[in-house]
Design an enzyme around this catalytic site. Structure first.
Site, mmCIF file in Angstrom:
data_model
loop_
_atom_site.group_PDB
_atom_site.id
_atom_site.type_symbol
_atom_site.label_atom_id
_atom_site.label_comp_id
_atom_site.label_asym_id
_atom_site.label_seq_id
_atom_site.Cartn_x
_atom_site.Cartn_y
_atom_site.Cartn_z
ATOM 1 C CB CYS A 144 -0.977 -0.034 1.181
ATOM 2 S SG CYS A 144 -2.372 1.100 0.985
ATOM 3 C CG HIS A 177 -3.532 -3.649 3.405
ATOM 4 N ND1 HIS A 177 -2.541 -3.143 4.218
ATOM 5 C CD2 HIS A 177 -4.159 -2.579 2.865
ATOM 6 C CE1 HIS A 177 -2.568 -1.819 4.169
ATOM 7 N NE2 HIS A 177 -3.538 -1.450 3.356
ATOM 8 C CD GLU A 222 -1.077 -6.016 5.731
ATOM 9 O OE1 GLU A 222 -1.079 -4.807 6.023
ATOM 10 O OE2 GLU A 222 -0.882 -6.426 4.557
#
EC number: 6.3.5.2
Length: 527
Positions: free
Chosen positions: A81, A176, A178
């Protein structure tokens, strides 16, 4: 020496998740502020670097930048990002304010068979294009890639959703990976860490025990250590690890403030003193705590009184152990990250972060934090490997002030006794009721569950007589990170069973209610 991944934090709310995902791949990782010195980065000697997301815009002046040393290390770099945008801007690309922001789910098309995404997809279009379901959270976007980069993925609103420089092994993802919402996120991070960076997956709790024991023995030598044992997961695992390392050189001080769960003090003593053979000083300070809390109704005031009195009692007992040179604490890695703060230099002093913070200076003791490198899930895994009962290690979170913040208003001994018994019935029932779909107990399906004592009386009927007794509220939530939470949809049969047992078995309670508030707007705890 373990291979390491360096994560530079640009202020994202989910940076910790990056480190957790990397460690789930059995590779050690650390989070540090984005503005660490070049010498720190070189000395850290990472196998790869991950640049987190963040709230800033690279289109503005004086916003965070990636240290040039990162691009000169000769190791793979992954920008997420904001990390991707900063990489693009600094390496010669162009970033602009996006007119169409992307927040939430998106479907991206993988392109050019890059080493990071090749073979990873969620579904294939009729035209044969590999597609990924990802989580976006960005306004700015890359308009032009830097020299040497190729397109790795795109969406309709974000033509450059990912980019790759395969020669230098630099990669950027606008989404993202994660977060769990990105379905293949774990696979992407594992691909980067294990295949592209070539990190060895040797970060494992069984090996960690041997390393930690050796480190503690070297650090402590023949000196003695004091640990404040609360019965919570962190201090319990710290006690078990220290005892494995130094045996009788460890003395634990267990302060019972009278606000623990049912039979908790006895369970702690049985586990540590009887089963593990740890030296434990059990201090029953319930009279002192309850006296100090008399007449106090403000939640914050109650917390401060309990915290201050704990320090006072612990300090008194620790002062009697004149041969002790070390104070051990159950500090874990999220505490360290939060204490370091956003945007602070990694070399700044990190404060102690625990309910006995400040005691090392007061008692002139050296500080020992054997769990400071571990996340909570790693601490739990370590506890089981050290021989602690899984029921203790995987217990739901319990606040430091104990039942003091689960009794609304003034804390009284009889209120605590009523709540203890009601709470025990609730937890026991959650453990015994099994969900047919998952085969798991409802205790395991909830993230946190407890009873709350309400200092109001309601009218009831028992037998031929009317009653005027207290009310208990039940609270059960499900959450991934405790930042947000949903109330647990417990079976009506379970709730009815709990209510009947509490009303029949706990004299003084005639009404049970269930809290169906989410977080936000409500918090998980009532006080």
């Amino acid at each position: 020496m373990h291979d390491k991944i360096l994560i530079l934090d640009f202020g994202s709310q989910v940076t910790q998740l990056i480190a957790r995902r990397v460690r789930e791949a059995n590779v050690y990782s650390e989070i540090h502020p984005y503005d660490v010195d070049a010498s720190f980065i070189r000395d850290f000697a990472p196998k790869g670097v991950i640049l987190s997301g963040g709230p800033s815009s690279v289109t503005e002046t004086d916003t965070p930048r990636v240290p040039q040393a990162v691009f000169e290390l000769g190791v793979p770099v992954l920008g997420i990002c904001y990390g991707m945008q900063a990489m693009a801007e600094q390496l010669g690309g162009k970033v602009d304010i996006g007119h169409l922001r992307e927040f939430g789910y998106a479907e991206v098309r993988a392109r050019n068979h890059t080493s990071l995404l090749e073979g990873i997809s969620d579904f294939t279009t009729p035209e044969g294009h590999g597609m990924l379901k990802v989580w976006m959270s960005h306004g700015d976007k890359v308009l032009e890639m830097p020299p040497g980069f190729a397109l790795m993925a795109s969406t309709e609103s974000c033509p450059i959703a990912a980019m790759a420089d395969e020669t230098r092994h630099f990669y950027g993802l606008q989404w993202h990976p994660e977060v769990t919402h990105t379905v293949q996120g774990r696979a992407m991070l594992e691909r980067f860490v294990l295949k592209i960076c070539g990190a060895q997956p040797d970060w494992e709790m069984g090996h960690y025990i041997d390393e930690a024991v050796a480190k503690i023995r070297e650090q402590v030598g023949q000196e003695h250590v004091i640990l404040g044992l609360s019965g919570g997961v962190d201090s319990s695992v710290a006690a078990a690890l220290l005892h494995r390392a130094i045996g009788d050189q460890l003395t634990c001080v267990f302060v019972d403030h009278g606000l623990l769960r049912l039979n908790e003090a006895e369970q702690v003593m049985a586990t540590f003193a009887d089963h593990l053979g740890v030296k434990v000083i059990h201090v029953d300070a319930s009279e002192v705590f309850l006296r100090k809390l008399a007449g106090v109704t403000d939640p914050e005031a109650k917390r401060k009184i309990i915290g201050a009195e704990f320090v006072e009692v612990f300090q008194t007992e620790a002062g009697k152990l004149t041969d002790a040179k070390w104070l051990a604490q159950g500090t874990i890695y999220p505490d360290v990250i939060e204490s370091a703060g956003k945007g602070k230099k990694a070399t700044q002093t990190i404060k102690s972060h625990h309910n006995v913070g400040g005691l090392p200076e007061t008692l002139n003791l050296k500080l020992l934090e054997p769990l400071r490198e571990l996340f909570k899930d790693e601490v739990r895994e370590l506890g089981v490997k050290l021989g602690l009962p899984p029921a203790m290690v995987y217990r739901h979170p319990f606040p430091g002030p104990g039942l003091g913040v689960r009794i609304l208003g003034e804390v009284k001994r009889d209120f605590a006794d009523l709540l203890r018994r009601a709470d025990a019935i609730f937890i026991e029932t959650l453990r015994t009721f099994i969900d047919k779909e998952t085969g798991k107990s409802w205790y395991d399906l909830t993230s946190q569950a407890f009873a709350v004592f309400l200092p109001v009386k309601s009218v009831g009927v028992m037998g031929d007589g009317r009653t005027y007794e207290y009310v208990v509220a039940l609270r059960a939530v499900q959450t991934l990170d405790f930042m947000t939470a949903h109330w647990a949809h417990l079976p009506h049969e379970l709730l009815g069973h709990v209510s009947n047992r509490i009303i029949n078995e706990v004299r003084g309670i005639n009404r049970v209610v269930y809290d169906i508030s989410g977080k936000p707007p409500a918090t998980i705890e009532w006080e």
